[in-house]
Design a protein around this motif. Sequence first.
Motif, PDB file in Angstrom:
ATOM      1  N   SER A  34       0.825  -1.212   0.000  1.00 53.20           N
ATOM      2  CA  SER A  34       0.000   0.000   0.000  1.00 53.20           C
ATOM      3  C   SER A  34       0.857   1.260   0.000  1.00 53.20           C
ATOM      4  O   SER A  34       0.454   2.288  -0.520  1.00 53.20           O
ATOM      5  N   ILE A  35       2.061   1.196   0.576  1.00 56.19           N
ATOM      6  CA  ILE A  35       2.961   2.344   0.542  1.00 56.19           C
ATOM      7  C   ILE A  35       3.316   2.675  -0.895  1.00 56.19           C
ATOM      8  O   ILE A  35       3.234   3.818  -1.340  1.00 56.19           O
ATOM      9  N   ARG A  36       3.721   1.639  -1.653  1.00 55.21           N
ATOM     10  CA  ARG A  36       4.056   1.846  -3.057  1.00 55.21           C
ATOM     11  C   ARG A  36       2.842   2.344  -3.845  1.00 55.21           C
ATOM     12  O   ARG A  36       2.947   3.223  -4.692  1.00 55.21           O
ATOM     13  N   ASP A  37       1.650   1.783  -3.548  1.00 58.50           N
ATOM     14  CA  ASP A  37       0.435   2.198  -4.256  1.00 58.50           C
ATOM     15  C   ASP A  37       0.118   3.659  -4.003  1.00 58.50           C
ATOM     16  O   ASP A  37      -0.282   4.393  -4.913  1.00 58.50           O
ATOM     17  N   GLU A  38       0.275   4.112  -2.754  1.00 56.04           N
ATOM     18  CA  GLU A  38      -0.021   5.504  -2.439  1.00 56.04           C
ATOM     19  C   GLU A  38       0.884   6.438  -3.225  1.00 56.04           C
ATOM     20  O   GLU A  38       0.446   7.481  -3.727  1.00 56.04           O
ATOM     21  N   LEU A  39       2.151   6.082  -3.334  1.00 53.99           N
ATOM     22  CA  LEU A  39       3.091   6.907  -4.094  1.00 53.99           C
ATOM     23  C   LEU A  39       2.754   6.923  -5.574  1.00 53.99           C
ATOM     24  O   LEU A  39       2.731   7.967  -6.217  1.00 53.99           O
ATOM     25  N   ASP A  40       2.487   5.735  -6.131  1.00 55.97           N
ATOM     26  CA  ASP A  40       2.283   5.626  -7.570  1.00 55.97           C
ATOM     27  C   ASP A  40       0.949   6.206  -8.026  1.00 55.97           C
ATOM     28  O   ASP A  40       0.824   6.689  -9.149  1.00 55.97           O
ATOM     29  N   LYS A  41      -0.070   6.166  -7.161  1.00 62.10           N
ATOM     30  CA  LYS A  41      -1.378   6.696  -7.531  1.00 62.10           C
ATOM     31  C   LYS A  41      -1.491   8.194  -7.283  1.00 62.10           C
ATOM     32  O   LYS A  41      -2.407   8.842  -7.761  1.00 62.10           O
ATOM     33  N   GLY A  42      -0.566   8.743  -6.512  1.00 62.14           N
ATOM     34  CA  GLY A  42      -0.622  10.165  -6.187  1.00 62.14           C
ATOM     35  C   GLY A  42      -0.340  11.027  -7.392  1.00 62.14           C
ATOM     36  O   GLY A  42       0.256  10.580  -8.380  1.00 62.14           O
ATOM     37  N   PRO A  43      -0.749  12.287  -7.353  1.00 62.00           N
ATOM     38  CA  PRO A  43      -0.515  13.192  -8.485  1.00 62.00           C
ATOM     39  C   PRO A  43       0.960  13.485  -8.679  1.00 62.00           C
ATOM     40  O   PRO A  43       1.707  13.630  -7.711  1.00 62.00           O
ATOM     41  N   TYR A  44       1.372  13.570  -9.940  1.00 57.16           N
ATOM     42  CA  TYR A  44       2.759  13.914 -10.233  1.00 57.16           C
ATOM     43  C   TYR A  44       3.001  15.411 -10.012  1.00 57.16           C
ATOM     44  O   TYR A  44       4.040  15.810  -9.516  1.00 57.16           O
ATOM     45  N   PHE A  45       2.029  16.229 -10.384  1.00 60.69           N
ATOM     46  CA  PHE A  45       2.149  17.684 -10.242  1.00 60.69           C
ATOM     47  C   PHE A  45       1.279  18.122  -9.074  1.00 60.69           C
ATOM     48  O   PHE A  45       0.092  17.781  -9.004  1.00 60.69           O
ATOM     49  N   THR A  46       1.861  18.880  -8.137  1.00 60.93           N
ATOM     50  CA  THR A  46       1.116  19.266  -6.954  1.00 60.93           C
ATOM     51  C   THR A  46       1.709  20.526  -6.336  1.00 60.93           C
ATOM     52  O   THR A  46       2.732  21.041  -6.796  1.00 60.93           O
ATOM     53  N   LEU A  47       1.075  21.027  -5.283  1.00 64.27           N
ATOM     54  CA  LEU A  47       1.628  22.136  -4.525  1.00 64.27           C
ATOM     55  C   LEU A  47       2.775  21.633  -3.653  1.00 64.27           C
ATOM     56  O   LEU A  47       2.764  20.485  -3.203  1.00 64.27           O
ATOM     57  N   PHE A  48       3.757  22.483  -3.412  1.00 63.87           N
ATOM     58  CA  PHE A  48       4.889  22.109  -2.570  1.00 63.87           C
ATOM     59  C   PHE A  48       4.805  22.816  -1.217  1.00 63.87           C
ATOM     60  O   PHE A  48       4.680  22.183  -0.189  1.00 63.87           O
ATOM     61  N   LYS A  49       4.852  24.138  -1.218  1.00 62.57           N
ATOM     62  CA  LYS A  49       4.626  24.937  -0.021  1.00 62.57           C
ATOM     63  C   LYS A  49       3.299  25.669  -0.163  1.00 62.57           C
ATOM     64  O   LYS A  49       2.592  25.515  -1.153  1.00 62.57           O
ATOM     65  N   ASP A  50       2.963  26.493   0.831  1.00 59.90           N
ATOM     66  CA  ASP A  50       1.752  27.310   0.751  1.00 59.90           C
ATOM     67  C   ASP A  50       1.843  28.287  -0.421  1.00 59.90           C
ATOM     68  O   ASP A  50       2.906  28.840  -0.708  1.00 59.90           O
ATOM     69  N   ASN A  51       0.717  28.518  -1.082  1.00 59.54           N
ATOM     70  CA  ASN A  51       0.602  29.529  -2.125  1.00 59.54           C
ATOM     71  C   ASN A  51      -0.319  30.628  -1.592  1.00 59.54           C
ATOM     72  O   ASN A  51      -1.506  30.381  -1.347  1.00 59.54           O
TER      73      ASN A  51
END
Length: 278
Positions: A34-51
């Motif tokens: 499930s650890i690997r699945d969470e990483l692989d299913k997560g979005p590639y592009f995302t927020l890093f810090k607060d905007n």
Amino acid sequence: MRNICMLLVAWLYCYGMHAQIIDKPNTPHYNADSIRDELDKGPYFTLFKDNYFIGGTSIGHKPTKQNSDVKFQISISQRLTKSKLPFNSFLFIEYTQKAFWNVFEKSLPMVDLNFNPGIGLGHLIIHQNRYIGKAGILIEHESNGKDSIYSRSWNRITFSGALLIEKNLEIQFKTWIPIIDGENNKDILKYCGIAQLATSYISENQRWGFTTILTKRSGWNLNFNTILEFNFRLFPKENQYFFVQYYNGYGECLLDYNKFRSRLRIGFVIKPRNFSNY
């Protein structure tokens, strides 16, 4: 300092490394798959810090067009690999840009733009099938893009870690190995610091949160740059928050890194899922 850095490297090697991914403190049970699945299913592009986009003025002084401004930050990250690297870690790039805008002065000048790209390696930390935090190593550059006597720049190898105290409370720590190449900011560690500690709390319904960020400046005395932040979700189903930020110390912007500021600003913020990066 060298011994501390060696210990951090060893710690990171044992536990893996962190970037902005899907954090799930409210669902903390995992197994290896499930650890690997969470990483692989997560979005590639995302927020890093607060905007965020905030405006305000100095504390303890009469507001003027010189000590009042607008500050905004844009921060994103892109995952470059799936979780196929050692420890199911992955490679990512990030970019953060912070701007200081004197909207009350004639011609509304942008006083300083700080550019902060980086590349790193990241991973969640799981212990006994339970999410307990995250850690990371990041090679980053920061400069203000100016020339001559107004140029400011430095590079860092940053080691970061976060510990989930409970599902609504997280502590983050990071320190860095500085590589100072800017001719006009050789003393930047005296003002921008050598390490940072952040504590974040999110309410049970995730409607509001509070963060304290302390940056230790170089030296043996208790000299810190302090940031206090409060955010309140305006609408339950939207990722937009009313935002209050108080900054007290040095190094808020690169151009005036050696000048003291105490400013309160109010505006709005768009946050990464659950806990932000600082």
